[in-house]
Design an enzyme around this catalytic site. Structure first.
Site, PDB file in Angstrom:
ATOM      1  N   GLY A  16       0.752  -1.144   0.152  1.00 37.47           N
ATOM      2  CA  GLY A  16       0.012   0.073  -0.138  1.00 37.47           C
ATOM      3  C   GLY A  16       0.597   1.419   0.022  1.00 37.47           C
ATOM      4  CB  ILE A  17       0.386   4.460   1.693  1.00 34.11           C
ATOM      5  CG1 ILE A  17      -0.990   4.721   1.198  1.00 34.11           C
ATOM      6  CG2 ILE A  17       1.046   5.580   2.065  1.00 34.11           C
ATOM      7  CD1 ILE A  17      -1.793   5.836   1.943  1.00 34.11           C
ATOM      8  CG  ASN A  36       2.686   4.047   5.873  1.00 30.72           C
ATOM      9  OD1 ASN A  36       1.863   4.584   5.199  1.00 30.72           O
ATOM     10  ND2 ASN A  36       2.795   2.643   5.747  1.00 30.72           N
ATOM     11  CB  ALA A  37       2.488   0.644  10.857  1.00 30.22           C
ATOM     12  N   GLY A  38      -0.641   1.431   9.914  1.00 30.02           N
ATOM     13  CA  GLY A  38      -2.026   1.814  10.435  1.00 30.02           C
ATOM     14  C   GLY A  38      -2.972   0.564  10.065  1.00 30.02           C
ATOM     15  CE1 TYR A  97      -7.013   5.007  10.015  1.00 27.92           C
ATOM     16  CE2 TYR A  97      -8.309   6.772   9.316  1.00 27.92           C
ATOM     17  CZ  TYR A  97      -7.096   6.100   9.024  1.00 27.92           C
ATOM     18  OH  TYR A  97      -6.479   6.309   8.111  1.00 27.92           O
ATOM     19  N   PRO A 156      -2.920  11.476   3.951  1.00 29.30           N
ATOM     20  CG  PRO A 156      -2.286   9.162   3.596  1.00 29.30           C
ATOM     21  CD  PRO A 156      -2.421  10.436   4.554  1.00 29.30           C
ATOM     22  N   GLY A 157      -5.634  11.441   1.305  1.00 24.62           N
ATOM     23  CA  GLY A 157      -7.083  11.254   1.123  1.00 24.62           C
ATOM     24  C   GLY A 157      -6.983   9.752   0.634  1.00 24.62           C
TER      25      GLY A 157
HETATM   26  N1  LIG Z   1      -5.685   4.168   2.037  1.00 29.92           N
HETATM   27  C1  LIG Z   1      -6.112   5.022   2.370  1.00 29.92           C
HETATM   28  O1  LIG Z   1      -7.098   5.475   1.550  1.00 29.92           O
HETATM   29  C2  LIG Z   1      -5.587   6.033   3.423  1.00 29.92           C
HETATM   30  C3  LIG Z   1      -6.100   7.369   3.841  1.00 29.92           C
HETATM   31  C4  LIG Z   1      -5.476   8.150   4.721  1.00 29.92           C
HETATM   32  C5  LIG Z   1      -4.579   7.647   5.417  1.00 29.92           C
HETATM   33  N2  LIG Z   1      -4.132   6.401   5.137  1.00 29.92           N
HETATM   34  C6  LIG Z   1      -3.223   5.808   6.111  1.00 29.92           C
HETATM   35  O2  LIG Z   1      -1.950   5.475   5.284  1.00 29.92           O
HETATM   36  C7  LIG Z   1      -1.264   4.272   5.938  1.00 29.92           C
HETATM   37  C8  LIG Z   1      -1.238   3.188   5.170  1.00 29.92           C
HETATM   38  O3  LIG Z   1      -2.279   2.761   4.652  1.00 29.92           O
HETATM   39  P1  LIG Z   1      -2.441   1.658   3.550  1.00 29.92           P
HETATM   40  O4  LIG Z   1      -3.846   2.151   3.035  1.00 29.92           O
HETATM   41  O5  LIG Z   1      -1.528   1.701   2.868  1.00 29.92           O
HETATM   42  O6  LIG Z   1      -2.757   0.390   4.402  1.00 29.92           O
HETATM   43  P2  LIG Z   1      -2.614  -1.422   4.146  1.00 29.92           P
HETATM   44  O7  LIG Z   1      -3.660  -1.892   5.188  1.00 29.92           O
HETATM   45  O8  LIG Z   1      -2.957  -1.388   2.701  1.00 29.92           O
HETATM   46  O9  LIG Z   1      -0.973  -1.379   4.592  1.00 29.92           O
HETATM   47  C9  LIG Z   1      -0.662  -1.292   6.008  1.00 29.92           C
HETATM   48  C10 LIG Z   1       0.566  -1.814   6.233  1.00 29.92           C
HETATM   49  O10 LIG Z   1       0.694  -1.813   7.673  1.00 29.92           O
HETATM   50  C11 LIG Z   1       1.234  -2.894   8.140  1.00 29.92           C
HETATM   51  N3  LIG Z   1       1.015  -3.201   9.379  1.00 29.92           N
HETATM   52  C12 LIG Z   1      -0.346  -3.061  10.167  1.00 29.92           C
HETATM   53  N4  LIG Z   1      -0.364  -3.245  11.313  1.00 29.92           N
HETATM   54  C13 LIG Z   1       1.139  -3.036  11.907  1.00 29.92           C
HETATM   55  C14 LIG Z   1       1.710  -3.141  13.067  1.00 29.92           C
HETATM   56  N5  LIG Z   1       1.107  -3.426  14.165  1.00 29.92           N
HETATM   57  N6  LIG Z   1       3.150  -3.133  12.993  1.00 29.92           N
HETATM   58  C15 LIG Z   1       3.816  -2.959  11.794  1.00 29.92           C
HETATM   59  N7  LIG Z   1       2.947  -3.176  10.605  1.00 29.92           N
HETATM   60  C16 LIG Z   1       1.618  -2.988  10.659  1.00 29.92           C
HETATM   61  C17 LIG Z   1       0.519  -4.001   7.314  1.00 29.92           C
HETATM   62  O11 LIG Z   1       1.109  -5.308   7.456  1.00 29.92           O
HETATM   63  C18 LIG Z   1       0.552  -3.418   6.017  1.00 29.92           C
HETATM   64  O12 LIG Z   1       1.926  -3.855   5.247  1.00 29.92           O
HETATM   65  C19 LIG Z   1      -2.112   4.153   7.613  1.00 29.92           C
HETATM   66  O13 LIG Z   1      -1.404   4.901   8.663  1.00 29.92           O
HETATM   67  C20 LIG Z   1      -3.450   4.660   7.066  1.00 29.92           C
HETATM   68  O14 LIG Z   1      -4.147   4.936   8.264  1.00 29.92           O
HETATM   69  C21 LIG Z   1      -4.733   5.656   4.281  1.00 29.92           C
END
Ligand SMILES: NC(=O)c1ccc[n+]([C@@H]2O[C@H](COP(=O)([O-])OP(=O)(O)OC[C@H]3O[C@@H](n4cnc5c(N)ncnc54)[C@H](O)[C@@H]3O)[C@@H](O)[C@H]2O)c1
Length: 252
Positions: free
Chosen positions: A14-15, A87-89, A152, A182-183
């Site tokens: 992901g991000i 970034n982890a979320g 969240y 991010p949006g």
């Molecule tokens: N996708 C969106 O639309 C969006 C929008 C706003 C913010 N975000 C934020 O961007 C970040 C990445 O989101 P994404 O959409 O790529 O998510 P995703 O679920 O696709 O990827 C998240 C990654 O974090 C890892 N992860 C989860 N829990 C963990 C932990 N306890 N320790 C270590 N790693 C861990 C997962 O294994 C995964 O590889 C997050 O913080 C999310 O809140 C995402």
């Protein structure tokens, strides 16, 4: 080009994957740190195949000992962490009144306290060496709210306020701390949300896309560009800022 050492939590997919790749392309020595080691190894391998330098590191940001062990491994394999990208979320989508205290704890532990643990571990070294770049990944949910994401949104709002305060505390030490929000971004997490929404996934994603003035979802590379900006040596006079990367969805 930079050859600084960058830690990216949740860097496997992901991000985070987009950020890891972008920093790898820019010459950073990247630690792709993730709960999912197998996918992190694949991402690191692809960065190396593209001519960059990267290692995969297991980390669970909800566990202080795991964070410390990951940082120690990065130090011994690559050198001290100079750039930290939190970034982890994680999120699950439901009405606030349907949530439980266990759920609140999980959301806060990953999305808020995860960044606290990493920063608490790496920022002292940054201060000692007189250089550091921290980029915390927030969300537009933390700025303007987001339906079905109350807890969240609170955690991400907390990230924004925490970032500003830490930025003030380390401002004279050569360490900057900024938030990228991010949006809606096309990642496995967003696809999971659309697939589990109980509605047609394409319709859900289509509705999100139409709400964005630029009429497209973000790609991870869009978010990565903003992170690379804050991670660079040249942006040392910018700290405590919150930057939305959302195709114009949020203009505040
Ligand atoms: N996708 C969106 O639309 C969006 C929008 C706003 C913010 N975000 C934020 O961007 C970040 C990445 O989101 P994404 O959409 O790529 O998510 P995703 O679920 O696709 O990827 C998240 C990654 O974090 C890892 N992860 C989860 N829990 C963990 C932990 N306890 N320790 C270590 N790693 C861990 C997962 O294994 C995964 O590889 C997050 O913080 C999310 O809140 C995402």
């Amino acid at each position: 080009m930079s050859n600084r050492v960058a830690l990216v939590t949740g860097g496997a997919q992901g991000i985070g994957e987009g950020i890891s790749r972008k920093l790898g392309d820019a010459g950073f020595r990247v630690a792709v740190a993730d709960l999912n080691l197998e996918v992190a190894q694949q991402t690191a391998k692809e960065i190396v195949a593209a001519g960059g330098e990267a290692i995969a590191v297991p980390i669970d940001v909800t566990d202080t000992e795991s964070v410390k062990a990951a940082v120690a491994k990065i130090e011994s394999d690559l050198g001290p962490v100079e750039v930290a990208v939190n970034n982890a979320g994680w999120d699950d989508f439901m009405k606030f009144l349907d949530t439980t205290e266990d759920f609140w704890n999980k959301i806060l532990d990953i999305n808020f306290k995860g960044a606290l643990r990493v920063n608490h571990t790496v920022v002292p070294g940054m201060i000692e060496r007189g250089f550091g770049r921290v980029v915390n990944i927030g969300s537009d949910a933390g700025r303007v709210g987001s339906s079905l994401e109350a807890v969240y949104s609170g955690a991400k709002g907390g990230i924004i306020a925490f970032t500003k305060t830490l930025a003030r505390e380390v401002a004279t030490k050569g360490v900057t701390v900024n938030t990228v929000c991010p949006g809606p971004t096309d990642t496995p997490a967003l696809r999971k949300f659309a697939n589990n929404s109980g509605q047609d996934a394409d319709k859900v994603l289509g509705g999100m896309t139409r709400a964005v003035p630029m009429k497209r979802l973000a790609a991870p590379s869009d978010i990565a560009a903003a992170v690379a900006f804050f991670a660079s040596d040249e942006t040392g006079y910018i700290t405590g800022q919150t930057l939305s990367v959302s195709g114009g969805l949020t203009m505040a």
